[in-house]
Scaffold this active site. Structure first.
Site, PDB file in Angstrom:
ATOM      1  N   GLU A   1      25.783 -16.176 -19.193  1.00 17.82           N
ATOM      2  CA  GLU A   1      27.110 -15.624 -19.505  1.00 17.82           C
ATOM      3  C   GLU A   1      27.397 -15.446 -20.999  1.00 17.82           C
ATOM      4  OE1 GLU A   1      29.842 -18.234 -17.494  1.00 17.82           O
ATOM      5  OE2 GLU A   1      29.052 -17.739 -15.515  1.00 17.82           O
TER       6      GLU A   1
ATOM      7  N   GLU B   1      23.811 -16.478  -7.487  1.00 19.66           N
ATOM      8  CA  GLU B   1      24.940 -17.342  -7.107  1.00 19.66           C
ATOM      9  C   GLU B   1      25.807 -16.650  -6.061  1.00 19.66           C
ATOM     10  OE1 GLU B   1      26.995 -18.844 -10.576  1.00 19.66           O
ATOM     11  OE2 GLU B   1      25.147 -18.919 -11.744  1.00 19.66           O
TER      12      GLU B   1
END
Ligand code: XIL
Length: 400
Positions: free
Chosen positions: A179, A289
């Site tokens: 991220e 995820e």
């Protein structure tokens, strides 16, 4: 007993065919898989049918995020049956595994690795560098002053060598950087303004992390991992980052698309575009995820109140939409199988999802962050229900 007196055809006067019949009857009446308790068995006992990993054996490994609780509790039988890859949900993150300079907490991570090895399950490592669940000490000198870029990179290197080095040969893929791309619509701002970025005065830490990881474990596949990677603006920023890494000959194998998705997000076109773009760079893709929340977007709730439209439960309408979305994304995954090297679900069943703790439900992924309210509004985002039974959505991804 004097064995010489046993008649070959009879035991204590009972004819052998009768004994054989009694044994057969006993075997027939005994449950096939005797497991400790019925809650431990879930869908498993007495159903020697295939798990997700078997349906997808000609496509890609199917993984799940795990915690210590899931390995030792009733989830473990389901994990072993359905999945052939696991990711530690939290236990390898920097702040947890390396909370101060000289302390490493290996116990949980070691146990997860041992569990996987003993069941022939692959392990994805998650993660080596992130702005969340970070090790705050890394950014500070002895008097609390910010560290220099050089010292920060040295600490990052030591961390990566320690963690990736410890599990060398056991972890087949790492989320090296997590991220690092900015969320705003400002296309000129590619990178997230994290502590890493600010102290390094730019994105050098990203390339450095990949180089350290490659040095620490040359066999491990290395991934850049992010969420909302199908949204056009963020997609382009991620593309820029990847292109630059490749131009700079940074050792990167692929992209982790987190896939914290919604009933209408991504669209099939957006998903295909994201895949086409990344694979055009010669990179592999892992969906790292995956979950599809049924919570509908809503306005920000005032503190302490339940947001309007939230917590509808798992209505037939929401279920139908979730089934359609799961089917659509797996149809596309199979079409791209030569580029996709893993699909991992984030948590085991709807009994517990990390999304349940996040009120509001405005944002996907880690953007549903620490400042959102903490009401429990269930997201029902997975393929197994609260009793660990296969949902209809499960069948929509395995019947193809
Ligand atoms: C989440 C865990 O599931 C939670 O238990 C924890 O409280 C916060 O982090 N993106 C990521 C994951 O890369 O590490 C996050 O995991 C979910 C969002």
């Amino acid at each position: 007993m004097n064995f010489s007196t046993v008649n070959k055809k009879n035991v204590r006067g009972i004819p052998l065919p009768v004994i054989a019949f009694i044994i057969l009857l006993f075997v027939q009446c005994t449950p096939k898989h005797q497991v400790a308790s019925s809650s431990q068995t879930g869908t498993i006992a007495g159903h020697p049918d295939k798990g997700l990993k078997d349906y997808y054996k000609n496509y890609f490994p199917i993984g799940v995020a795990v915690s210590m609780a899931s390995l030792h509790g009733p989830d473990s039988a389901l994990i072993i049956k359905e999945f052939n890859s696991i990711t530690p949900e939290n236990d390898m993150k920097m702040g947890l595994i390396h909370p101060s300079e000289s302390i490493y907490h290996w116990a949980n991570a070691d146990k997860i690795v041992d569990f996987a090895a003993s069941h022939h399950i692959k392990i994805r490592g998650h993660n080596l560098c992130w702005h969340n669940q970070e090790a705050a000490w890394m950014f500070k000198g002895p008097n609390g002053e910010p560290v220099t870029k050089e010292l920060l990179l040295k600490r990052l290197k030591d961390h990566i060598f320690a963690v990736a080095g410890r599990y060398k040969g056991k972890i087949y893929a790492w989320d090296v950087v997590n991220e690092a791309v900015d969320d705003s619509n400002d296309t000129t701002q590619v990178y997230r303004k994290s502590n890493w970025y600010n102290i390094c005065n730019g994105p050098d830490f990203i390339a450095a992390a990949f180089r350290y990881a490659h040095e620490a474990d040359p066999q491990a596949k290395l991934y850049y991992n992010d969420y909302n990677s199908e949204h056009p603006v963020k997609r382009e920023k991620i593309y820029k980052l990847l292109k630059k890494l490749i131009e700079d000959r940074v050792p990167i194998d692929g992209v982790g698309m987190q896939a914290h998705w919604k009933l209408n997000d991504p669209s099939p076109d957006e998903l295909r575009k994201a895949l086409d773009e990344v694979t055009s760079l010669g990179l592999k893709v892992q969906f790292t995820e995956l979950d599809i929340t049924v919570r509908l977007p809503q306005s920000t709730p005032s503190p302490g109140t339940t947001p309007q439209g939230a917590g509808q439960g798992y209505t037939p309408e929401l279920e139908a939409r979730q089934i359609a979305q799961y089917k659509m994304v797996f149809d596309i995954f199979r079409q791209y199988k030569k580029f996709i090297t893993n699909v991992t679900f984030w948590n085991v069943s709807d009994r517990y999802s990390w999304l349940d703790g996040r009120g509001g439900g405005l944002m996907g992924g880690a953007a549903a962050g620490s400042n959102t309210s903490r009401q429990i509004i269930k997201a029902y985002p997975l393929l197994f229900d609260e009793n660990r039974q296969r949902k209809n959505a499960y069948w929509s991804v395995v019947n193809f």
